[in-house]
Design a protein around this motif. Structure first.
Motif, PDB file in Angstrom:
ATOM      1  N   ILE E   4       0.865  -1.180   0.000  1.00 12.82           N
ATOM      2  CA  ILE E   4       0.000   0.000   0.000  1.00 12.82           C
ATOM      3  C   ILE E   4       0.903   1.231   0.000  1.00 12.82           C
ATOM      4  CG2 ILE E   4      -1.964  -1.062   1.184  1.00 12.82           C
ATOM      5  CD1 ILE E   4      -1.135   0.735   3.635  1.00 12.82           C
ATOM      6  N   THR E   5       0.395   2.304  -0.588  1.00 16.19           N
ATOM      7  CA  THR E   5       1.139   3.559  -0.669  1.00 16.19           C
ATOM      8  C   THR E   5       0.249   4.686  -0.164  1.00 16.19           C
ATOM      9  OG1 THR E   5       2.369   2.763  -2.592  1.00 16.19           O
ATOM     10  CG2 THR E   5       2.362   5.137  -2.226  1.00 16.19           C
ATOM     11  N   ILE E   6       0.790   5.509   0.708  1.00 15.08           N
ATOM     12  CA  ILE E   6       0.048   6.666   1.211  1.00 15.08           C
ATOM     13  C   ILE E   6       0.842   7.940   0.932  1.00 15.08           C
ATOM     14  CG2 ILE E   6      -1.234   5.426   2.974  1.00 15.08           C
ATOM     15  CD1 ILE E   6       0.785   6.385   5.022  1.00 15.08           C
ATOM     16  N   ARG E   7       0.121   9.055   0.802  1.00 11.69           N
ATOM     17  CA  ARG E   7       0.745  10.334   0.427  1.00 11.69           C
ATOM     18  C   ARG E   7       0.444  11.415   1.461  1.00 11.69           C
ATOM     19  NH1 ARG E   7       0.711  12.795  -5.606  1.00 11.69           N
ATOM     20  NH2 ARG E   7       2.360  11.246  -5.691  1.00 11.69           N
ATOM     21  N   GLU E  37       5.553   3.591   0.498  1.00 11.01           N
ATOM     22  CA  GLU E  37       5.022   2.287   0.105  1.00 11.01           C
ATOM     23  C   GLU E  37       5.472   1.253   1.127  1.00 11.01           C
ATOM     24  OE1 GLU E  37       6.476   0.786  -3.640  1.00 11.01           O
ATOM     25  OE2 GLU E  37       4.882  -0.697  -3.795  1.00 11.01           O
ATOM     26  N   ILE E  48      -5.506  -6.925   4.622  1.00  9.97           N
ATOM     27  CA  ILE E  48      -4.758  -5.680   4.394  1.00  9.97           C
ATOM     28  C   ILE E  48      -3.260  -5.872   4.624  1.00  9.97           C
ATOM     29  CG2 ILE E  48      -6.665  -4.119   4.929  1.00  9.97           C
ATOM     30  CD1 ILE E  48      -5.539  -3.799   7.746  1.00  9.97           C
ATOM     31  N   VAL E  49      -2.480  -4.972   4.050  1.00  8.42           N
ATOM     32  CA  VAL E  49      -1.037  -4.936   4.284  1.00  8.42           C
ATOM     33  C   VAL E  49      -0.778  -4.394   5.679  1.00  8.42           C
ATOM     34  CG1 VAL E  49       1.079  -3.703   3.643  1.00  8.42           C
ATOM     35  CG2 VAL E  49      -0.350  -4.740   1.858  1.00  8.42           C
ATOM     36  N   ILE E  50      -1.483  -3.308   5.991  1.00  4.34           N
ATOM     37  CA  ILE E  50      -1.312  -2.652   7.277  1.00  4.34           C
ATOM     38  C   ILE E  50      -2.504  -1.718   7.457  1.00  4.34           C
ATOM     39  CG2 ILE E  50      -0.047  -0.559   6.594  1.00  4.34           C
ATOM     40  CD1 ILE E  50       1.967  -1.330   8.863  1.00  4.34           C
ATOM     41  N   ASP E  51      -2.786  -1.351   8.701  1.00  8.84           N
ATOM     42  CA  ASP E  51      -3.883  -0.417   9.011  1.00  8.84           C
ATOM     43  C   ASP E  51      -3.566   0.935   8.366  1.00  8.84           C
ATOM     44  OD1 ASP E  51      -5.595   1.447  10.180  1.00  8.84           O
ATOM     45  OD2 ASP E  51      -5.484   0.536  12.167  1.00  8.84           O
ATOM     46  N   LEU E  52      -4.335   1.271   7.324  1.00  9.08           N
ATOM     47  CA  LEU E  52      -4.077   2.495   6.557  1.00  9.08           C
ATOM     48  C   LEU E  52      -4.162   3.731   7.452  1.00  9.08           C
ATOM     49  CD1 LEU E  52      -3.643   3.384   3.538  1.00  9.08           C
ATOM     50  CD2 LEU E  52      -6.103   3.658   3.398  1.00  9.08           C
TER      51      LEU E  52
END
Lengths: 139, 139, 139, 139, 139, 139
Positions: E4-7, E37, E48-52
């Motif tokens: 997952i990727t966060i911005r 990422e 999920i990959v991780i808790d967003l």
């Protein structure tokens, strides 16, 4: 004319009524990336159109009423298709109410017009723009 | 004022005549990422500016006449430089004709103005915008 | 290593089960802008990784099974949370099946790995990438 | 109405005076990705709004006066907050001066209005737009 | 491999030492749009990959230490040029520490590698990526 | 692993040979927005992957040989389809030569791998990536 634009987003479910919508008549959903542009002729004494932080908070509060919802069940949209255009207008109207309540600070009353744009994908968007104030003439 | 915007693209070859164009006087080409904005004051009974599907099809049809072409050989552009501005205008005019033919459905006649923007790279774009209708006053 | 990447999108409704999802446990939705990267070590005799048109058609076919749907009602996702990660994997697996069926042409068998990325907003995305072939070792 | 838009950027340091700016009262900085839109009613004999190369050079020259600077130390901004809005206006005014000097070529005098937009992040932008010419009525 | 990727973003001032930096040796600044990422081989029980949400909060906390600062005065960067590469690495290291502290929840320990990318303009970016865990072999 | 990525673009004409290309067998063109990623394990004494200015100049020089050209007439591509993949590879190879000549400075020899990506539209891109050095094993 000066303006500032801020961006946020919501993720909603809905269905649309009418044959023009084809497969979108089924329950589906959308991410709306929301851009709001606030416009005024002159800057305030601080050199800004409006307090960016308050504007962002006001937008977040408005969007919270729609975010993670099924718009088919929202009383605010009863008997109305929640098209991207209609949702843009609803966000616009609620931001006008927030400005009227003073949520954007004293600078809010100086805003002459706003434009709310909802990007529903990389290839489609809808917007609603209008002058504020008593007349609310088309923009 | 409400609007919807849709995106598509074309890939063309051309050359430009005149010293102002420098190296672009040689045969080269471009990808034009095309955004078309349709504007009207009120929504129709379905809550939309125009049928998004029909608008996308009409745009695709208009673009098909230019896509994968060498614009230097297109009669439509004889004696004309096919600058990004000129191609934007040509797409605009053909969309107006499509609206006149009814290709965008009955809602097409309610469109008050359009804006066609061609992004030719990540750093340059050109557009043409105008009111529709008998007067066609500058927008 | 060569690659090509193509983009398309879907609009879905769903809800997520588990306290970690907070408000996303309610029925809501998303636009997923989908990027698929196809990778191989060498180009074919035409100088391409794969037929771009066939790849786009195969992707569109795969996405059609999800587009304008409520994923909570899709048997393919029974007993599974349809997180962005899980949907990315499902699209990946169906593209692998399309390649195996020959839908991407003879070049499909030369694809060594793929990466499927779903952008759910301007600030969040998820992806699944893996080598293809008998071993399917982690990529 | 035709327009062309070109993009460039600057990287500056500054601080902002006034409690409305919160933590931005401290010395910090910004990348401003700058879009300038030049508008006119008709194209010139070459089929363009303005010489794109000269416009890009003029913009680069204007930006050079701000790029890699601490705006707190720039006499041009003495006694003024260098908000994104104010910097947009300063770039606008300097482009108007460049047009008046003829830096954009003979076509410069045909420009009817300009819009300067500064993107300060993926979620915020500010702009200044106005008609050119003797009257300079608000746009 | 899933990711997952966060911005998010920060706005900083700094200067760089060394003739290679040319005009960037002067005090200036930058907006860094930060993409992180998180990668792991398998999803957790929630899919999920991780808790967003926790990942976004952890990233915001890490960035808060840099945001609206003059990096020339930050002890963390004493005797170090705060190039985009160096800041990317610093954010990476602090996210690793946050994972070690458990700030991203139990799923944090399953993260196999991360990539931190800082976009400093529309034409330049820098990144740092590495495997996590005892070995921390280059990625 | 650290990396920096820089962006530039070219505008070319070409035609493609082979039925797989359908309408693209005709003379047409493309804008390629070019991203080049330079990767190395450690930073130099200045805290950078490579001199960004020299890298940008080297890329501009490489692209100048293709920009505003009809690739069908370029000896470099004789008997070769100038697909996006092939052009990405050609740019890659010329950048490797520039590094070998020392055009990117002493840091050039520390570059371990590069990735060249060409975006041909908002929905399609191609790339070539490989390790540098004697072995040039696939990346």
């Amino acid at each position: 004319m000066y303006s500032i634009t801020i961006r946020d987003h919501i993720m909603i479910a809905h269905s649309l009524r009418g044959p023009v919508f084809g497969p979108a008549q089924k329950l589906h959903g959308a991410t709306y990336v929301v851009d709001v542009e606030f416009r005024r002729a002159d800057l305030d004494a601080d050199g800004i159109v409006i307090d960016l932080g308050r504007a962002a908070t006001a937008l977040r509060d408005v969007l919270a009423a729609f975010n993670y919802r099924n718009l088919d069940e929202e009383p605010a949209f009863a008997n109305q298709n929640t098209t991207t255009e209609v949702v843009a207008r609803a966000i616009f109207d609620r931001l006008v109410a927030a400005i009227s309540r003073g949520d954007l600070g004293p600078g809010g009353s100086a805003i002459e017009s706003m434009r709310v744009t909802l990007h529903e994908s990389h290839v489609a968007a809808a917007s609603f723009a209008e002058r504020l104030g008593p007349s609310r003439a088309g923009l």
